[in-house]
Design an enzyme around this catalytic site. Sequence first.
Site, PDB file in Angstrom:
ATOM      1  N   ARG A  10       0.664  -1.150  -0.442  1.00  0.00           N
ATOM      2  CA  ARG A  10      -0.531   0.259   0.469  1.00  0.00           C
ATOM      3  C   ARG A  10       0.944   1.320  -0.053  1.00  0.00           C
ATOM      4  NH1 ARG A  10      -2.374  -3.910  -0.909  1.00  0.00           N
ATOM      5  NH2 ARG A  10      -4.208  -4.483  -0.329  1.00  0.00           N
ATOM      6  N   SER A  30     -10.964  -0.508   3.065  1.00  0.00           N
ATOM      7  CA  SER A  30     -10.561  -0.835   3.861  1.00  0.00           C
ATOM      8  C   SER A  30     -10.048   0.310   4.536  1.00  0.00           C
ATOM      9  CB  SER A  30      -9.157  -2.498   4.162  1.00  0.00           C
ATOM     10  OG  SER A  30      -9.747  -3.166   3.519  1.00  0.00           O
ATOM     11  N   GLU A  33      -5.806   3.843   5.327  1.00  0.00           N
ATOM     12  CA  GLU A  33      -5.215   3.402   4.367  1.00  0.00           C
ATOM     13  C   GLU A  33      -5.505   5.035   3.788  1.00  0.00           C
ATOM     14  OE1 GLU A  33      -5.815   0.041   2.889  1.00  0.00           O
ATOM     15  OE2 GLU A  33      -6.799   1.410   1.020  1.00  0.00           O
TER      16      GLU A  33
HETATM   17  C1  LIG Z   1     -15.958  -0.853  -1.248  1.00  0.00           C
HETATM   18  C2  LIG Z   1     -14.359  -0.462  -1.433  1.00  0.00           C
HETATM   19  C3  LIG Z   1     -13.006  -1.692  -1.549  1.00  0.00           C
HETATM   20  C4  LIG Z   1     -11.518  -1.609  -2.004  1.00  0.00           C
HETATM   21  N1  LIG Z   1     -10.741  -2.154  -1.916  1.00  0.00           N
HETATM   22  C5  LIG Z   1      -9.762  -2.099  -1.999  1.00  0.00           C
HETATM   23  C6  LIG Z   1      -8.331  -3.536  -2.316  1.00  0.00           C
HETATM   24  O1  LIG Z   1      -9.521  -4.407  -2.040  1.00  0.00           O
HETATM   25  N2  LIG Z   1      -7.535  -3.592  -2.295  1.00  0.00           N
HETATM   26  C7  LIG Z   1      -7.048  -1.994  -2.973  1.00  0.00           C
HETATM   27  O2  LIG Z   1      -5.749  -1.941  -3.167  1.00  0.00           O
HETATM   28  N3  LIG Z   1      -7.581  -0.703  -2.866  1.00  0.00           N
HETATM   29  C8  LIG Z   1      -8.968  -0.823  -1.719  1.00  0.00           C
HETATM   30  N4  LIG Z   1      -9.866   0.163  -1.805  1.00  0.00           N
HETATM   31  C9  LIG Z   1      -9.773   1.629  -2.291  1.00  0.00           C
HETATM   32  C10 LIG Z   1      -9.451   1.851  -3.128  1.00  0.00           C
HETATM   33  O3  LIG Z   1     -10.384   1.532  -4.221  1.00  0.00           O
HETATM   34  C11 LIG Z   1      -7.942   2.045  -4.007  1.00  0.00           C
HETATM   35  O4  LIG Z   1      -6.605   3.199  -3.178  1.00  0.00           O
HETATM   36  C12 LIG Z   1      -8.285   2.626  -6.150  1.00  0.00           C
HETATM   37  O5  LIG Z   1      -7.052   2.626  -6.070  1.00  0.00           O
HETATM   38  C13 LIG Z   1      -8.250   4.321  -5.235  1.00  0.00           C
HETATM   39  O6  LIG Z   1      -8.880   5.061  -6.529  1.00  0.00           O
HETATM   40  P1  LIG Z   1      -9.327   6.325  -6.781  1.00  0.00           P
HETATM   41  O7  LIG Z   1      -9.828   7.085  -8.281  1.00  0.00           O
HETATM   42  O8  LIG Z   1     -11.011   6.320  -6.098  1.00  0.00           O
HETATM   43  O9  LIG Z   1      -8.620   7.363  -6.245  1.00  0.00           O
HETATM   44  P2  LIG Z   1      -8.843   8.216  -5.106  1.00  0.00           P
HETATM   45  O10 LIG Z   1      -9.766   7.938  -4.116  1.00  0.00           O
HETATM   46  O11 LIG Z   1      -9.759   9.192  -5.438  1.00  0.00           O
HETATM   47  O12 LIG Z   1      -7.117   9.069  -4.769  1.00  0.00           O
HETATM   48  C14 LIG Z   1      -6.944   8.406  -3.966  1.00  0.00           C
HETATM   49  C15 LIG Z   1      -5.843   8.938  -3.875  1.00  0.00           C
HETATM   50  O13 LIG Z   1      -4.430   9.016  -5.120  1.00  0.00           O
HETATM   51  C16 LIG Z   1      -4.686  10.637  -5.449  1.00  0.00           C
HETATM   52  N5  LIG Z   1      -4.645  10.341  -7.492  1.00  0.00           N
HETATM   53  C17 LIG Z   1      -5.861   9.579  -7.248  1.00  0.00           C
HETATM   54  N6  LIG Z   1      -5.568   9.698  -8.707  1.00  0.00           N
HETATM   55  C18 LIG Z   1      -4.992  10.171  -8.790  1.00  0.00           C
HETATM   56  C19 LIG Z   1      -3.582  10.960 -10.324  1.00  0.00           C
HETATM   57  N7  LIG Z   1      -4.043  10.109 -11.662  1.00  0.00           N
HETATM   58  N8  LIG Z   1      -2.560  10.967 -10.230  1.00  0.00           N
HETATM   59  C20 LIG Z   1      -2.119  11.241  -8.637  1.00  0.00           C
HETATM   60  N9  LIG Z   1      -2.721  11.179  -7.169  1.00  0.00           N
HETATM   61  C21 LIG Z   1      -3.612  10.703  -7.579  1.00  0.00           C
HETATM   62  C22 LIG Z   1      -4.951  11.071  -5.012  1.00  0.00           C
HETATM   63  O14 LIG Z   1      -4.954  12.518  -4.604  1.00  0.00           O
HETATM   64  C23 LIG Z   1      -5.542  10.395  -3.614  1.00  0.00           C
HETATM   65  O15 LIG Z   1      -4.483  10.938  -2.582  1.00  0.00           O
HETATM   66  C24 LIG Z   1     -11.359   0.168  -1.782  1.00  0.00           C
HETATM   67  C25 LIG Z   1     -12.377   1.081  -1.685  1.00  0.00           C
HETATM   68  C26 LIG Z   1     -13.292   0.885  -1.132  1.00  0.00           C
HETATM   69  C27 LIG Z   1     -14.670   2.002  -1.782  1.00  0.00           C
END
Ligand SMILES: Cc1cc2nc3c(=O)[nH]c(=O)nc-3n(C[C@H](O)[C@H](O)[C@H](O)COP(=O)(O)OP(=O)(O)OC[C@H]3O[C@@H](n4cnc5c(N)ncnc54)[C@H](O)[C@@H]3O)c2cc1C
Length: 345
Positions: A174, A245, A341
């Site tokens: 992570r 998580s 996280e």
């Molecule tokens: C129901 C559920 C289940 C999940 N299961 C998992 C799992 O099994 N494993 C896991 O690892 N995660 C899991 N997650 C967490 C999440 O899905 C991941 O971390 C995902 O990659 C976040 O993507 P996002 O586009 O929504 O990012 P955001 O939430 O929009 O951003 C997350 C972070 O990344 C940064 N960011 C986003 N896009 C960019 C970009 N293009 N350039 C630079 N920085 C950027 C943001 O500034 C922020 O700091 C889960 C979340 C939920 C709600």
Amino acid sequence: MNSPHNTPIQAKLMPNFSLKDRNTFGLDAIAQIAFEITEPSQIPAVMSSILEKNLPWRVLGGGSNVILPKVLPGATLLINITGSEVIAADESFTKISVGAGVNWHEFVAWTLENGFFGLENLALIPGTVGAAPIQNIGAYGVELADYIDSVEAFDVKANAFVTLPKAACHFAYRDSYFKQNSQRFIVTKVVFSMPKAWQARMHYADLAKQFANNTNTTPEEIFLAVCKIRTHKLPDPKVIGNAGSFFQNPVVANEQYETLLKKYANLVSYPDAPGKRKLAAGWLIDQCGFKGLRMGEVGVYENQALVLVNHGNGTAQDILGLAKCIQDKVRKEFGVSLEIEPTIL
Ligand SMILES: Cc1cc2nc3c(=O)[nH]c(=O)nc-3n(C[C@H](O)[C@H](O)[C@H](O)COP(=O)(O)OP(=O)(O)OC[C@H]3O[C@@H](n4cnc5c(N)ncnc54)[C@H](O)[C@@H]3O)c2cc1C
């Protein structure tokens, strides 16, 4: 897409933009200024105007791993860069370049439809492809780093587009170079290296149980199994707000693990680096009696203690208050610190 004169289309500027539908916790949040980025070439001009005015700024993908305040001051870049294409192939690997705004699960489904296997264990993780390298997403024994060739980004510090090969991304549990340098890189594209030889990875208990008598498992079967398990275990953010998580699984030294094991015979843990052991944060929280607990508008999910939920009108403060109660109790009971996280913006 460029305009007829080949100058990039300007990023759309949206003042007082509601992010309620753009964060899976369902928090009421307003971006003072939002920029919709649909192509990488828009980023330098947007960033220079932000930096010139000395505005605070951040990047948002699908909002599935963030905790948002009521107002996000300054500028918020919404990354909507789309497109997936095969850019190279040899007898062993296929390289695929994918826009940062592409939905992660849709990309995983696309790989399977097109005969590129390996990402099936990561099905149904919410969010965008561009955010996936930030915390090196992982699930069911697979992590993003296993399939990365390189990451393309705008380096705000250098004011230039850069390509970071996998080794420069410093992927860990992570964690990544991008997460360690959060105000520096805006990911625009991710290049995947998909091996042509495929091997099922089913060592995680839930999958191992499901396929115990099946020696000829296909990637599609694993994809469907992962979707089924996740749908059953995790709350759907469309129904109840959450960010998956909420805490990372803490890694402790073997000595501390042995001491805890003497006291708690059913302690849940996983192997980690030599001399270390990863503890199941959900188990620790459950033992402290938090599972299903509600504190005003927020709470701990009834089927999985690792997931904090917003029952409707919770705020970032409510969520962080509950998180602090959990951290304090777990530290007191087990002597273990839990790291949050999601990114607190
Ligand atoms: C129901 C559920 C289940 C999940 N299961 C998992 C799992 O099994 N494993 C896991 O690892 N995660 C899991 N997650 C967490 C999440 O899905 C991941 O971390 C995902 O990659 C976040 O993507 P996002 O586009 O929504 O990012 P955001 O939430 O929009 O951003 C997350 C972070 O990344 C940064 N960011 C986003 N896009 C960019 C970009 N293009 N350039 C630079 N920085 C950027 C943001 O500034 C922020 O700091 C889960 C979340 C939920 C709600």
